[in-house]
Design an enzyme around this catalytic site. Structure first.
Site, PDB file in Angstrom:
ATOM      1  N   CYS A  35       0.872  -1.187   0.000  1.00 16.53           N
ATOM      2  CA  CYS A  35       0.000   0.000   0.000  1.00 16.53           C
ATOM      3  C   CYS A  35       0.900   1.224   0.000  1.00 16.53           C
ATOM      4  O   CYS A  35       0.951   1.987   0.967  1.00 16.53           O
ATOM      5  CB  CYS A  35      -0.932   0.001   1.207  1.00 16.53           C
ATOM      6  SG  CYS A  35      -1.954  -1.488   1.374  1.00 16.53           S
ATOM      7  N   ALA A  36       1.609   1.424  -1.098  1.00 18.04           N
ATOM      8  CA  ALA A  36       2.733   2.358  -1.128  1.00 18.04           C
ATOM      9  C   ALA A  36       2.325   3.818  -1.147  1.00 18.04           C
ATOM     10  O   ALA A  36       3.099   4.683  -0.738  1.00 18.04           O
ATOM     11  CB  ALA A  36       3.620   2.055  -2.343  1.00 18.04           C
ATOM     12  N   GLY A  60       4.784   6.782  -1.828  1.00 17.52           N
ATOM     13  CA  GLY A  60       6.119   6.218  -1.744  1.00 17.52           C
ATOM     14  C   GLY A  60       6.983   6.631  -0.572  1.00 17.52           C
ATOM     15  O   GLY A  60       8.191   6.425  -0.600  1.00 17.52           O
ATOM     16  N   GLY A  61       6.398   7.180   0.500  1.00 15.30           N
ATOM     17  CA  GLY A  61       7.217   7.597   1.634  1.00 15.30           C
ATOM     18  C   GLY A  61       8.010   6.461   2.253  1.00 15.30           C
ATOM     19  O   GLY A  61       9.223   6.571   2.468  1.00 15.30           O
ATOM     20  N   LYS A  62       7.345   5.345   2.525  1.00  9.13           N
ATOM     21  CA  LYS A  62       8.042   4.198   3.105  1.00  9.13           C
ATOM     22  C   LYS A  62       8.869   3.476   2.046  1.00  9.13           C
ATOM     23  O   LYS A  62       9.919   2.897   2.358  1.00  9.13           O
ATOM     24  CB  LYS A  62       7.044   3.255   3.769  1.00  9.13           C
ATOM     25  CG  LYS A  62       6.389   3.856   5.017  1.00  9.13           C
ATOM     26  CD  LYS A  62       5.458   2.864   5.687  1.00  9.13           C
ATOM     27  CE  LYS A  62       4.834   3.467   6.937  1.00  9.13           C
ATOM     28  NZ  LYS A  62       3.910   4.581   6.636  1.00  9.13           N
ATOM     29  N   ASP A 112      -0.177   0.081  -5.370  1.00  8.17           N
ATOM     30  CA  ASP A 112      -1.272   0.864  -4.804  1.00  8.17           C
ATOM     31  C   ASP A 112      -2.455   0.800  -5.758  1.00  8.17           C
ATOM     32  O   ASP A 112      -2.287   0.460  -6.935  1.00  8.17           O
ATOM     33  CB  ASP A 112      -0.858   2.323  -4.567  1.00  8.17           C
ATOM     34  CG  ASP A 112      -1.704   2.992  -3.496  1.00  8.17           C
ATOM     35  OD1 ASP A 112      -1.357   2.871  -2.309  1.00  8.17           O
ATOM     36  OD2 ASP A 112      -2.724   3.616  -3.835  1.00  8.17           O
ATOM     37  N   ASP A 151       1.070  -1.419   4.722  1.00  7.02           N
ATOM     38  CA  ASP A 151       0.731  -0.188   5.446  1.00  7.02           C
ATOM     39  C   ASP A 151      -0.738   0.075   5.148  1.00  7.02           C
ATOM     40  O   ASP A 151      -1.086   0.847   4.266  1.00  7.02           O
ATOM     41  CB  ASP A 151       1.629   0.952   4.960  1.00  7.02           C
ATOM     42  CG  ASP A 151       1.401   2.238   5.729  1.00  7.02           C
ATOM     43  OD1 ASP A 151       0.764   2.190   6.789  1.00  7.02           O
ATOM     44  OD2 ASP A 151       1.852   3.301   5.261  1.00  7.02           O
ATOM     45  N   CYS A 187      -1.628   3.522  10.983  1.00  4.92           N
ATOM     46  CA  CYS A 187      -1.465   4.733  11.789  1.00  4.92           C
ATOM     47  C   CYS A 187      -2.724   4.929  12.620  1.00  4.92           C
ATOM     48  O   CYS A 187      -3.225   6.037  12.776  1.00  4.92           O
ATOM     49  CB  CYS A 187      -1.156   5.956  10.928  1.00  4.92           C
ATOM     50  SG  CYS A 187      -2.323   6.261   9.587  1.00  4.92           S
TER      51      CYS A 187
END
Length: 430
Positions: free
Chosen positions: A244-245, A248-250, A268, A314, A367
């Site tokens: 679940c990109a 693209g932060g992670k 995604d 994520d 989160c």
């Protein structure tokens, strides 16, 4: 801009946010300021701060203004926030002068309601707990289950402004170099206490205009989010999926931990989000990532079953852990959202798990602060699948206190990060 013009702009922005109730407030604010480039950076910060104060005080302000026929408006909400923050009634009235760039005069109805607040405090002992602590009534049993006796402390931490966290891109530098580069531009950053890659700045600062950001040496990423990547513990040369990109932060942090060696597939369901990752990947100097858009009927997952060393999920979630940054999310969240998310999370976890090869690692993260989206989701998954087991996170980049745990929860009050959850699973060897 004059104080009256700033307040008028804040009211206009709040009107725009109310007109798009399902759109994140920061997206609305970005569009608002993009269409008004004549508003300078200093004015933008003051206007945004006023609006975000109102969003953080939403339930309390409505409680104070509950006697207004038809309910509060953005005008009365902004004015009440000023009054309850200590401004004099005469000063607030003066901001509604009707002059150029100012709001029109307060109506008799508005003035009467605001006059009744003179000398009052934002927090009133008569307020129900959920109002004072700024969360929906229906969410109370969920939060009590999550926090118990520490509920008030945790909610108070979520009601405060968040710091700005950065991740140093080790492909281009180290923390000492990043601190020095930022200092040269009068930005003071200190190392984070949990992430070995993190830097923390007080408040909101325009770091995207700095040399370090333009050259890809730093990236904006909460310290807790960095620890999710540390728990994945991806190694150079491995095959990894960020399922679940998003933008693209992670993915960027995973590529850094793999030293740009091996293969990462960023997946995604949103083409615009994946497209947004392109510029970030290029700026960071990352070249071992390919993007894949997940669509209905897509057989990509089925064809690559058991092909990856590590998979990060994520998962989409309630976002309750991000309320410091996104106070408007508290207003939008409905109980039916939780029910729908629990189904979606379970489905995503099942699909992503099929990609993990025997002996490989699966990290499920949210989160969210809610047990239903976190530990309960993992317990349900393990009850359905005997292929996976929980294992210690290990790795050298996680804090020692987390390495022996099979998962962790982070909260603003206890850890100084956004709220995050991570569970580390292993696909049992054949």
């Amino acid at each position: 801009m004059t104080p009256a013009a700033r307040l008028s702009a804040a009211i206009d922005l709040l009107c725009a946010i109310e007109a798009a109730p399902r759109r994140p407030a920061d997206a609305t604010a970005n569009a608002y300021f993009r269409d008004r480039r004549y508003i300078g950076g200093g004015d933008r910060r003051v206007i945004s701060a006023r609006v975000w104060d109102v969003l953080r005080q939403w339930r309390r302000l409505h409680w104070h203004l509950r006697a207004i026929a038809g309910g509060p408006s953005p005008r009365t909400l902004c004015a009440a926030s000023l009054l309850l923050g200590g401004e004099e009634l005469g000063t607030v009235r003066g901001l509604f002068s009707g002059e150029r760039f100012a709001q029109s005069h307060l109506t008799q109805r508005e003035d009467t309601a605001l006059a009744a607040l003179a000398g009052a405090a934002l927090n009133d002992p008569e307020m129900p707990g959920p109002v004072r602590l700024e969360y929906p009534d229906w969410l109370h049993p969920y939060l009590v289950r999550a926090f118990g006796a520490s509920l008030e402390q945790e909610m108070a931490a979520l009601d405060s402004g968040a710091s700005l966290d950065l991740r140093v891109n080790l492909l281009k530098g180290n923390r000492e170099e990043a601190i020095r580069i930022l200092r040269n531009e009068q930005v003071v950053a200190t190392p984070t206490s949990l992430s070995p890659w993190g830097l923390r700045l007080p408040g909101r600062q325009p770091v995207t205009a700095t040399q370090g950001f333009r050259e890809g040496i730093i990236e904006i990423q909460d310290e807790g989010s960095q620890l999710i990547v540390a728990a994945l513990d991806a190694r150079p040369g491995e095959r990894v999926v960020d399922f679940c990109a998003g933008a693209g932060g992670k993915t960027l942090a995973i590529a850094m931990s793999m030293e740009n060696r091996g293969q990462i597939v960023a997946c995604d369901v949103s083409a615009p989000r994946l497209e947004g990752a392109v510029k970030r990947l290029r700026r960071a100097g990352v070249h071992n990532v390919e993007r894949h858009l997940l669509t209905g009927g897509d057989k990509w997952v089925k064809r690559r079953a058991g092909a990856f060393d590590r998979v990060l999920v994520d998962a989409p979630c309630s976002g309750t852990g991000t309320w410091r940054r996104n106070p408007d999310a508290r207003i939008r969240l409905e109980e039916r959202d939780i029910r729908e998310l629990l189904v979606k999370q379970a489905e995503i976890l099942e699909r992503a798990a099929s990609l993990v090869k025997p002996g490989g690692r699966l990290v499920y993260a949210t989160c969210s602060l809610l047990q239903e989206e976190n530990e309960d989701q993992i317990a349900a998954f393990l009850s359905r699948s005997d292929r996976f087991e929980r294992v210690a996170a290990g790795g050298e980049t996680l804090p020692v206190s987390l390495r022996e745990k099979t998962g962790f929860s982070l909260t603003p009050h206890r850890d100084g990060t956004d709220g995050f959850f991570a569970a580390v699973l292993r696909c049992k060897p054949v």
